[in-house]
Design an enzyme around this catalytic site. Structure first.
Site, short mmCIF file in Angstrom:
data_model
loop_
_atom_site.label_atom_id
_atom_site.label_comp_id
_atom_site.label_asym_id
_atom_site.label_seq_id
_atom_site.Cartn_x
_atom_site.Cartn_y
_atom_site.Cartn_z
CG ASP A 71 47.71 73.01 -2.10
OD1 ASP A 71 47.39 72.22 -1.18
OD2 ASP A 71 48.89 73.36 -2.30
CB SER A 72 43.81 68.68 -0.97
OG SER A 72 42.76 69.44 -0.43
CG ASP A 108 46.53 75.24 1.04
OD1 ASP A 108 47.24 75.63 1.99
OD2 ASP A 108 46.18 74.06 0.88
CE LYS A 167 46.96 74.34 4.63
NZ LYS A 167 47.98 73.70 3.78
CD GLU A 202 52.34 72.35 1.51
OE1 GLU A 202 53.42 71.82 1.11
OE2 GLU A 202 51.22 71.99 1.12
CD GLU A 205 49.44 66.58 5.01
OE1 GLU A 205 49.31 67.79 4.80
OE2 GLU A 205 49.18 65.71 4.15
O1 KIV Z 1 45.18 71.07 0.89
C1 KIV Z 1 44.56 70.72 1.91
O2 KIV Z 1 43.37 70.40 1.87
C2 KIV Z 1 45.32 70.71 3.14
C3 KIV Z 1 44.72 70.08 4.35
C4 KIV Z 1 44.46 68.65 4.15
C5 KIV Z 1 45.49 70.35 5.56
O3 KIV Z 1 46.41 71.19 3.18
#
Ligand code: KIV
Length: 255
Positions: A40-41, A79, A108, A110, A174
């Site tokens: 989600d970056s 994510d 994924k 958090e 992280e």
């Molecule tokens: O959102 C993302 O790309 C991430 C990674 C940098 C671990 O969570």
């Protein structure tokens, strides 16, 4: 790659992972990565959002569908965005949708203790979960490394053990202080994947756009392996020159 094979890499081969958001890039990464994350970056990298909190499930699903087309060998993990896993029922409904629509290998999430029941529910429903501890972009307001205070160190270590107990197949660490990353990595039987958490992890992850210099950020934990912006600039400059001087297109580019 099967999840079981991925887990077996612990203590044998370092795990290579990257975040990517689209098909053509994913095709390249698939040759070298064990795991490709649709992170989600993308909220900040592609959409200029102030935080990842603005990313929606729909956006994650569309980018993941694109990435899926480029992945044949690596594990593909997606994510779960902010506010899509506030309780087990909501998480299961949304994660099922992600798995079904994107054909990814897992999701994924958090957090630690707060999401432990949710992780258990997903795993029981055959949805593989990659955990994420340390700096949590969906909930942390400031970007400071984790593990300075003893209480924080104990809590992160406890969370890592709990995530493993709940069935997570691996954990992203992280921005965790090096010796704490080592302690966590040695305390769990599942692989840890570091970002800004030293080489005391079973593998590493970065955002592709950061390491190729496409995303113009400067943070300590990113090594820039190339400056792709320079190459793009050069190509676009040449194209512009040739269009303006009528050198492109030539006859061979025409019908
Ligand atoms: O959102 C993302 O790309 C991430 C990674 C940098 C671990 O969570």
């Amino acid at each position: 790659m099967k999840i079981e094979k991925f887990i077996k890499k612990k203590n044998k081969n370092k795990i290579v992972s990257l975040s990517a958001y689209s098909k053509n890039i994913a095709t390249v990464l698939d040759n070298y990565c064990d795991l490709v994350l649709v992170g989600d970056s993308l909220g900040s990298v592609l959409y200029n959002y102030k935080s990842t909190r603005e990313v929606t499930l729909k956006t994650m699903i569309e980018h993941s569908k694109s990435v899926r087309m480029g992945i044949k060998k690596s594990l593909m993990i997606v994510d779960m965005p902010y506010n899509t896993y506030r309780n087990s029922k909501e998480a299961l409904k949304n994660a099922k949708q992600v798995m079904l629509k994107t054909k990814c290998d897992g999701v994924k999430l958090e957090g630690g203790k707060k999401i432990s029941k949710i992780v258990t529910t997903l795993v029981k429903n055959k949805i593989p979960v990659l955990g994420h501890l340390g700096l949590l972009p969906q909930s942390d307001r400031s970007f400071k490394y984790k593990g300075k205070k003893d209480s924080e160190r104990e809590s992160i270590l406890k969370d890592a053990k709990l995530l493993e107990k709940c069935g997570a197949f691996s954990i992203v660490l992280e921005c965790i202080e090096s010796s704490l990353a080592k302690k966590i990595t040695n305390s769990v039987d599942i692989p840890t994947i570091g970002i800004g958490s030293s080489n005391n992890c079973d593998g590493q992850i970065l955002v592709l756009d950061d390491l190729i210099g496409l995303n113009p950020i400067n943070v300590r934990f990113v090594k820039k392996y190339t400056n792709i912006r320079k190459d793009i600039s050069k190509a676009v400059l040449n194209y512009a020159r040739e269009v303006r001087s009528n050198k492109f297109p030539l006859k061979k580019h025409s019908y």
